[in-house]
Every structure is written in C-alpha cells, then in structure tokens.
Design a protein around this motif. Structure first.
Motif, PDB file in Angstrom:
ATOM      1  N   ILE A  72       6.844  -2.852  -4.523  1.00 33.60           N
ATOM      2  CA  ILE A  72       6.877  -1.811  -3.419  1.00 33.60           C
ATOM      3  C   ILE A  72       4.983  -1.425  -3.635  1.00 33.60           C
ATOM      4  O   ILE A  72       4.341  -1.412  -4.380  1.00 33.60           O
ATOM      5  CB  ILE A  72       7.230  -0.262  -4.489  1.00 33.60           C
ATOM      6  N   ASP A  73       4.408  -1.684  -2.297  1.00 35.60           N
ATOM      7  CA  ASP A  73       3.292  -2.034  -2.161  1.00 35.60           C
ATOM      8  C   ASP A  73       2.897  -0.678  -1.200  1.00 35.60           C
ATOM      9  O   ASP A  73       3.234  -0.841   0.047  1.00 35.60           O
ATOM     10  CB  ASP A  73       2.783  -3.257  -1.518  1.00 35.60           C
ATOM     11  N   GLN A  74       2.125   0.375  -1.771  1.00 39.38           N
ATOM     12  CA  GLN A  74       1.822   1.396  -0.836  1.00 39.38           C
ATOM     13  C   GLN A  74       0.468   1.702  -0.934  1.00 39.38           C
ATOM     14  O   GLN A  74      -0.289   2.142  -2.271  1.00 39.38           O
ATOM     15  CB  GLN A  74       2.605   2.488  -1.469  1.00 39.38           C
ATOM     16  N   SER A  80      -0.816   5.909  -4.008  1.00 37.52           N
ATOM     17  CA  SER A  80      -1.101   4.568  -3.432  1.00 37.52           C
ATOM     18  C   SER A  80      -1.137   3.429  -4.470  1.00 37.52           C
ATOM     19  O   SER A  80      -2.105   3.384  -5.488  1.00 37.52           O
ATOM     20  CB  SER A  80      -2.832   4.590  -3.004  1.00 37.52           C
ATOM     21  N   LYS A  82       0.550  -0.447  -6.097  1.00 32.20           N
ATOM     22  CA  LYS A  82       1.264  -1.753  -6.022  1.00 32.20           C
ATOM     23  C   LYS A  82       2.100  -1.729  -7.252  1.00 32.20           C
ATOM     24  O   LYS A  82       1.546  -1.849  -8.493  1.00 32.20           O
ATOM     25  CB  LYS A  82       0.541  -2.993  -5.916  1.00 32.20           C
ATOM     26  N   GLU A 212       6.785  10.682  -1.945  1.00 30.11           N
ATOM     27  CA  GLU A 212       5.827   9.957  -1.413  1.00 30.11           C
ATOM     28  C   GLU A 212       6.174   8.539  -1.093  1.00 30.11           C
ATOM     29  O   GLU A 212       5.723   7.872  -0.100  1.00 30.11           O
ATOM     30  CB  GLU A 212       4.520   9.997  -2.270  1.00 30.11           C
ATOM     31  N   LEU A 213       6.832   8.067  -1.959  1.00 30.88           N
ATOM     32  CA  LEU A 213       7.303   6.499  -2.096  1.00 30.88           C
ATOM     33  C   LEU A 213       8.501   6.287  -1.292  1.00 30.88           C
ATOM     34  O   LEU A 213       8.861   5.230  -0.974  1.00 30.88           O
ATOM     35  CB  LEU A 213       7.389   6.137  -3.602  1.00 30.88           C
ATOM     36  N   PRO A 215       9.749   6.298   1.904  1.00 30.15           N
ATOM     37  CA  PRO A 215       9.977   5.589   2.938  1.00 30.15           C
ATOM     38  C   PRO A 215       9.491   4.097   2.768  1.00 30.15           C
ATOM     39  O   PRO A 215      10.229   3.248   3.289  1.00 30.15           O
ATOM     40  CB  PRO A 215       8.848   6.290   3.980  1.00 30.15           C
ATOM     41  N   ASN A 216       8.575   3.755   1.816  1.00 27.75           N
ATOM     42  CA  ASN A 216       8.287   2.351   1.491  1.00 27.75           C
ATOM     43  C   ASN A 216       9.459   1.736   0.461  1.00 27.75           C
ATOM     44  O   ASN A 216       9.642   0.461   0.805  1.00 27.75           O
ATOM     45  CB  ASN A 216       7.149   2.493   0.591  1.00 27.75           C
ATOM     46  N   VAL A 217       9.904   2.335  -0.287  1.00 28.27           N
ATOM     47  CA  VAL A 217      10.964   2.015  -1.141  1.00 28.27           C
ATOM     48  C   VAL A 217      12.272   1.580  -0.266  1.00 28.27           C
ATOM     49  O   VAL A 217      12.946   0.569  -0.380  1.00 28.27           O
ATOM     50  CB  VAL A 217      11.499   3.092  -2.318  1.00 28.27           C
ATOM     51  N   ARG A 219      12.245   1.011   2.999  1.00 27.99           N
ATOM     52  CA  ARG A 219      11.987  -0.227   3.825  1.00 27.99           C
ATOM     53  C   ARG A 219      11.965  -1.453   2.834  1.00 27.99           C
ATOM     54  O   ARG A 219      12.704  -2.407   3.501  1.00 27.99           O
ATOM     55  CB  ARG A 219      10.647   0.050   4.529  1.00 27.99           C
ATOM     56  N   THR A 220      11.699  -1.485   1.697  1.00 28.72           N
ATOM     57  CA  THR A 220      11.524  -2.552   0.951  1.00 28.72           C
ATOM     58  C   THR A 220      13.050  -3.145   0.522  1.00 28.72           C
ATOM     59  O   THR A 220      13.324  -4.463   0.872  1.00 28.72           O
ATOM     60  CB  THR A 220      10.948  -2.349  -0.588  1.00 28.72           C
TER      61      THR A 220
END
Length: 244
Positions: A72-74, A80, A82, A212-213, A215-217, A219-220
């Motif tokens: 997970i890289d945000q 923010s 990694k 916060e995380l 959307p990134n999680v 997508r990953t």
C-alpha cells in the motif's frame, strides 16, 4: 484488506467453467433466468467445500489464505505511508457468506459478508499518519469486524488462435467494515512506550485512517484480482464457461 473476495471469483469459475471435473455433489449452473440464484447457492457450497482444500482440483486450503506480498503506497494526504506486507495470512474465509450474485458475462457483481476477517503477517511501514510520523517493521495483526465486500468485474471477449476467451478489462472493488483493530509490533525500533502509544492512537482513529486509505487499498487489491482472474480466464475458453 479485501483479499478473501477473490476466492468467490475462483469458485464461480469452477462452478460454471469446470462442471465436468467437479465433485458430484457440486452444482452446475445453467445460463438462464435462474443462473444468479443458482450461482449464489453454488458458490457458497463450493466455498464451504474448498475451505480445507480440494486435492482433486489442485486447490490448497483457503483458510488461512496466503498472500506472499502486498504493498500500500500512499504518498500524499493526512495518511501518507508506504506499507509493505509479506507472508500475509488471511483468516475468516470459512465464515464468509454470499449475499448476492448478479452475472450476465458482461459484468459480474458479487456481494459478500464475513463476521470477522483477520490478517496476520510481517510488515514494514514508513511515513505519517494524521499528525504523527510512523516507522517500523515486524509482526502485525489487523482485525476487521463485519467485513462487507462488493466486487464488479467488467468483461470483454478476447481471441487467441482459434479460441475465444473472456477477459477482465476493468474491475471495481469496494469494501466496508464496522471496526478495524490494529497491532503493529516493533514500531520505532522496538521502543515500547512509543509503540504502545502509536498502536493506541491508530485504534482510536481507525475510521479516519481507513477512510483515507480505502481508495488506495481497493485499487491495490483490484489490480491483484484482475491479474489473477485473467490468468484463470486464459485457461478456460468462452464456450466452456457459457456454452452456446
């Protein structure tokens, strides 16, 4: 954090695509107006049957479900970081419920629910969470209560040689939980006071951190599901999944 959902996708491929090779007590779903209801029950049954592994199908035990690595890289925003996971075991697949299936082989939507999903493995983290810096590496446990997952596959046909296959050209993944509990060992090079305070801070602010995380999680994991799904589809011609 949504890894178990992929098992449902694998199950649906097995139920609809490999019926001739499945155990006799598994259900084959026909492509007609009853397919979605049939798939819901068939996938639930297949999932339950495969939890301990199915040697005849080359399927290893599914609970725990193993991921070799997830990152997970945000890089921006209030959270923010990694965060690298390795040797990550996911527990709770055995208690997963299939809520609904909606599939027309242009799109397939699967809704699932699990009372508890627990992730255990190794981690490495660096960055900032809300107002505090964080860094560390070691063992971690993340527990999600009442996990709800929504996975939507968008399909197209792809020709390879003389055969036509399905291909996932887009995958949407959404998830939600009632509560997230986190424990990261060996934060700040093993400083117990700093580590204990950070874990307390994480759990007091889990909802803001997860929002916060998310959307990134999502997508990953969607990218991972898409890649593995297309790997499976390349082995099964279209006419073996949806016979004419």
């Amino acid at each position: 954090m949504g890894a178990p959902i992929f098992i449902i996708f694998v199950s649906s491929l097995l139920v609809t695509g490999f019926a001739a090779k499945l155990p006799k007590n598994w259900t084959e779903c026909k492509v007609d107006e009853t397919m979605n209801d049939c798939l819901k029950g068939a996938i639930q049954h297949a999932l339950n049957e495969m939890i301990g592994g199915t040697p005849s199908l080359g399927i290893l035990p599914l609970d725990p479900l193993r991921f070799d690595s997830i990152t997970i890289d945000q890089g921006t925003g209030p959270v923010s970081i990694k965060l690298d996971f390795s040797d990550l075991d996911v527990f709770g697949v055995k208690d997963m419920n299939i809520l609904s299936v909606d599939n027309d082989w242009k799109t397939m939507v699967i809704e699932t629910q699990s009372p508890k999903i627990e992730l255990r493995g190794d981690y490495k983290i660096a960055g900032q969470i809300l107002v505090l810096p964080i860094q560390g590496n070691g063992k971690c446990v993340l527990t999600m209560d009442n996990f709800l997952g929504h996975l939507k596959f968008h399909y197209q046909e792809k020709t390879a040689g003389s055969k036509v296959y399905y291909n996932i050209n887009k995958l949407d993944f959404i998830f939600d939980v009632d509560k997230l509990t986190m424990q990261f060992d060996n934060l700040f090079n093993g400083d117990k006071a700093l580590g204990d305070n950070m874990n307390k801070f994480l759990n007091e602010n889990w909802k803001e951190i997860l929002n916060e995380l998310k959307p990134n999680v999502a997508r990953t994991f969607a990218a991972a599901f898409k890649e593995i799904g297309n790997r499976l589809f390349t082995k099964v011609p279209k006419n073996n999944i949806t016979p004419a």
